[in-house]
Design a protein around this motif. Structure first.
Motif, PDB file in Angstrom:
ATOM      1  N   LEU A 196       1.014  -1.399   0.127  1.00 56.39           N
ATOM      2  CA  LEU A 196      -0.006   0.061  -0.154  1.00 56.39           C
ATOM      3  C   LEU A 196       0.902   1.221  -0.034  1.00 56.39           C
ATOM      4  N   SER A 197       1.957   1.151   0.656  1.00 59.91           N
ATOM      5  CA  SER A 197       2.719   2.387   0.834  1.00 59.91           C
ATOM      6  C   SER A 197       3.547   2.589  -0.657  1.00 59.91           C
ATOM      7  N   ALA A 198       3.797   1.573  -1.320  1.00 62.45           N
ATOM      8  CA  ALA A 198       4.360   2.135  -2.833  1.00 62.45           C
ATOM      9  C   ALA A 198       3.375   2.648  -3.857  1.00 62.45           C
ATOM     10  N   ILE A 199       1.991   2.660  -3.295  1.00 63.50           N
ATOM     11  CA  ILE A 199       0.921   3.428  -4.203  1.00 63.50           C
ATOM     12  C   ILE A 199       1.543   4.892  -4.361  1.00 63.50           C
ATOM     13  N   PHE A 200       1.895   5.403  -3.345  1.00 61.30           N
ATOM     14  CA  PHE A 200       2.424   6.771  -3.378  1.00 61.30           C
ATOM     15  C   PHE A 200       3.478   7.244  -4.489  1.00 61.30           C
ATOM     16  N   SER A 201       4.768   6.168  -4.534  1.00 63.73           N
ATOM     17  CA  SER A 201       5.521   6.377  -5.715  1.00 63.73           C
ATOM     18  C   SER A 201       4.812   6.151  -7.081  1.00 63.73           C
ATOM     19  N   ILE A 202       4.087   5.324  -7.158  1.00 69.31           N
ATOM     20  CA  ILE A 202       3.291   5.000  -8.292  1.00 69.31           C
ATOM     21  C   ILE A 202       2.680   6.103  -8.817  1.00 69.31           C
ATOM     22  N   VAL A 203       1.749   6.696  -8.032  1.00 65.92           N
ATOM     23  CA  VAL A 203       0.931   7.815  -8.492  1.00 65.92           C
ATOM     24  C   VAL A 203       1.920   8.966  -8.751  1.00 65.92           C
ATOM     25  N   GLY A 204       2.984   9.228  -7.882  1.00 68.84           N
ATOM     26  CA  GLY A 204       3.777  10.292  -8.077  1.00 68.84           C
ATOM     27  C   GLY A 204       4.222  10.343  -9.497  1.00 68.84           C
ATOM     28  N   LEU A 205       4.877   9.064 -10.129  1.00 67.57           N
ATOM     29  CA  LEU A 205       5.203   8.936 -11.187  1.00 67.57           C
ATOM     30  C   LEU A 205       4.409   9.053 -12.288  1.00 67.57           C
ATOM     31  N   VAL A 206       3.084   9.096 -12.199  1.00 74.52           N
ATOM     32  CA  VAL A 206       2.124   9.377 -13.151  1.00 74.52           C
ATOM     33  C   VAL A 206       1.997  10.655 -13.398  1.00 74.52           C
ATOM     34  N   TYR A 207       1.856  11.780 -12.464  1.00 74.12           N
ATOM     35  CA  TYR A 207       1.893  12.821 -12.526  1.00 74.12           C
ATOM     36  C   TYR A 207       3.190  13.342 -12.906  1.00 74.12           C
ATOM     37  N   GLN A 208       4.360  13.243 -12.767  1.00 74.97           N
ATOM     38  CA  GLN A 208       5.550  13.418 -13.361  1.00 74.97           C
ATOM     39  C   GLN A 208       5.375  13.013 -15.071  1.00 74.97           C
ATOM     40  N   TYR A 209       5.038  12.035 -15.094  1.00 74.82           N
ATOM     41  CA  TYR A 209       4.839  11.659 -16.793  1.00 74.82           C
ATOM     42  C   TYR A 209       4.092  12.679 -17.345  1.00 74.82           C
ATOM     43  N   GLY A 210       2.995  13.077 -16.658  1.00 70.91           N
ATOM     44  CA  GLY A 210       2.117  14.084 -17.309  1.00 70.91           C
ATOM     45  C   GLY A 210       2.958  15.382 -17.333  1.00 70.91           C
ATOM     46  N   HIS A 211       3.643  15.750 -16.444  1.00 71.37           N
ATOM     47  CA  HIS A 211       4.201  16.939 -16.559  1.00 71.37           C
ATOM     48  C   HIS A 211       5.331  17.019 -17.737  1.00 71.37           C
ATOM     49  N   ALA A 212       6.099  15.928 -17.655  1.00 68.74           N
ATOM     50  CA  ALA A 212       7.149  15.770 -18.619  1.00 68.74           C
ATOM     51  C   ALA A 212       6.544  15.687 -20.198  1.00 68.74           C
ATOM     52  N   SER A 213       5.431  14.902 -20.255  1.00 77.67           N
ATOM     53  CA  SER A 213       4.821  15.179 -21.634  1.00 77.67           C
ATOM     54  C   SER A 213       4.406  16.443 -21.990  1.00 77.67           C
ATOM     55  N   GLU A 214       3.784  17.175 -20.946  1.00 77.37           N
ATOM     56  CA  GLU A 214       3.319  18.436 -21.584  1.00 77.37           C
ATOM     57  C   GLU A 214       4.557  19.444 -21.492  1.00 77.37           C
ATOM     58  N   VAL A 215       5.640  19.372 -20.997  1.00 72.54           N
ATOM     59  CA  VAL A 215       6.741  20.229 -21.042  1.00 72.54           C
ATOM     60  C   VAL A 215       7.472  19.965 -22.487  1.00 72.54           C
ATOM     61  N   VAL A 216       7.695  18.593 -22.694  1.00 77.27           N
ATOM     62  CA  VAL A 216       8.394  18.320 -23.945  1.00 77.27           C
ATOM     63  C   VAL A 216       7.659  18.364 -25.103  1.00 77.27           C
ATOM     64  N   ASP A 217       6.359  17.737 -24.937  1.00 77.43           N
ATOM     65  CA  ASP A 217       5.534  17.468 -26.307  1.00 77.43           C
ATOM     66  C   ASP A 217       4.352  18.193 -26.441  1.00 77.43           C
ATOM     67  N   SER A 218       4.024  19.080 -25.479  1.00 74.01           N
ATOM     68  CA  SER A 218       2.619  19.843 -25.392  1.00 74.01           C
ATOM     69  C   SER A 218       1.596  19.081 -25.801  1.00 74.01           C
ATOM     70  N   ILE A 219       1.220  17.980 -24.999  1.00 74.11           N
ATOM     71  CA  ILE A 219       0.308  17.077 -25.269  1.00 74.11           C
ATOM     72  C   ILE A 219      -1.222  17.815 -25.676  1.00 74.11           C
ATOM     73  N   THR A 220      -1.677  18.710 -24.505  1.00 72.86           N
ATOM     74  CA  THR A 220      -2.699  19.252 -24.453  1.00 72.86           C
ATOM     75  C   THR A 220      -2.893  20.298 -25.787  1.00 72.86           C
ATOM     76  N   VAL A 221      -1.761  20.817 -26.069  1.00 70.44           N
ATOM     77  CA  VAL A 221      -2.009  21.865 -27.320  1.00 70.44           C
ATOM     78  C   VAL A 221      -2.093  21.148 -28.804  1.00 70.44           C
ATOM     79  N   GLU A 222      -1.396  19.855 -28.725  1.00 71.26           N
ATOM     80  CA  GLU A 222      -1.736  18.987 -30.018  1.00 71.26           C
ATOM     81  C   GLU A 222      -3.163  18.454 -29.862  1.00 71.26           C
ATOM     82  N   SER A 223      -3.572  18.090 -28.870  1.00 68.60           N
ATOM     83  CA  SER A 223      -5.062  17.719 -28.575  1.00 68.60           C
ATOM     84  C   SER A 223      -5.872  18.588 -29.154  1.00 68.60           C
TER      85      SER A 223
END
Length: 312
Positions: free
Chosen positions: A277-304
């Motif tokens: 259960l404690s590992a959920i924090f790391s898993i969810v944290g990486l999800v929003y880090q991935y979303g941040h990185a995708s937006e910074v590098v690839d501008s996902i929402t702008v392309e969408s």
């Protein structure tokens, strides 16, 4: 009626503090669903893994007791026998299986949260199952590929170190620098319908561009998980110390009692379950880090927005 808070968007540029807030807000909003389905999947694994873990620790305690009594040969591990090996293999196997299932489950629930208008409200296991199986398959493939790559990297580092130990001054920092971006490969490979090769390319492209953020997320969420794991592990450590004291004092008769063994098994379940259960924090944290990185590098929402401009 109380107004519902806006959905936590994934593809958003966020400072480090806001990424943590988004992760905590997601867990806070969906803790009942996360707890419910994590328990369904992880508790049966913990029941079996705890038996292997208790047997493993019991063998170590017995060996320590015999060592203190002077009844062990020069090779104390020779007395452990096949039971020790089976328990050790069981702990490793179920640890990998548990990590595979938990990661697959959390990513499936995050994806459903983003896709469903009602978020995770009213969700049932039949909604999760297709994505869960999809994630398990892809995570297994990813794990096999990464394992072979790590073995290959270790062999190369070993050969270079054999030629001259000074190569370690370069190879270890290089390996560490590459391992941090690699943490993003799970959300990239599970959220996007791309091949493994494309996932690796995108992982290093996004990971190196946001290397500091990935590193901080791993550190902070790792600390939080470690603290929680330490708290739920306290009862197990207490019973382990008690058994070790009895084993040293009376040759293991009290330490092998049914009551102590059963208590150790129950506390092993608690420790393993809490660790997952404690590992959920790391898993969810990486999800929003991935979303941040995708937006910074690839501008996902702008392309969408551009792709869907004609529908606006």
């Amino acid at each position: 009626m109380e107004s519902q808070k806006p959905k936590i968007a994934m593809y958003v540029k966020r400072p480090f503090g806001e990424k943590l807030n988004a992760s905590f807000d997601f867990i806070k909003e969906n803790w009942k669903q996360l707890f419910k389905y994590s328990t369904y999947l992880m508790l049966p694994i913990c029941l079996i893994q705890a038996a292997n873990f208790s047997g493993l620790m019991g063998s170590m305690i017995d060996m320590s007791a015999m060592q203190s009594a002077g009844r062990v040969s020069d090779n104390p591990f020779a007395m452990l026998g096949p039971t020790f090996a089976l328990n050790y293999a069981g702990v490793i196997f179920f640890s990998c299986l548990g990590a595979l299932l938990l990661t697959s489950l959390i990513y499936a629930m995050v994806r459903l949260y983003n896709e469903r208008e009602e978020r995770l409200n009213g969700i049932v296991f039949s909604d999760i199952k297709p994505l869960l199986l999809h994630n398990v398959k892809r995570l297994f493939i990813m794990g096999v590929v990464i394992s072979f790559l790590l073995i290959f990297a270790i062999i190369i580092i070993g050969l270079l170190a054999w030629l001259t130990p000074f190569t370690l001054l370069l190879t270890f920092p290089l390996l560490f620098a590459c391992m941090i971006p690699l943490a993003l490969i799970s959300p990239i490979y599970l959220f996007e319908d791309i091949s493994m090769g494309e996932a690796f390319k995108k992982t290093f492209r996004l990971g190196f561009a946001t290397w500091g953020g990935v590193f901080l997320i791993l550190i902070v969420m790792g600390i939080i998980a470690s603290v929680l794991q330490g708290i739920v592990s306290i009862p197990w450590y207490v019973i382990y110390i008690v058994k070790m004291i009895f084993a040293m004092s009376d040759g293991g008769e009290v330490a092998s009692s049914v009551g102590l063994n059963f208590a150790q098994y129950l506390f092993s379940i608690l420790m393993l379950y809490g660790s997952y259960l404690s590992a959920i924090f790391s898993i969810v944290g990486l999800v929003y880090q991935y979303g941040h990185a995708s937006e910074v590098v690839d501008s996902i929402t702008v392309e969408s927005d551009i792709d869907n401009f004609d529908k606006l």
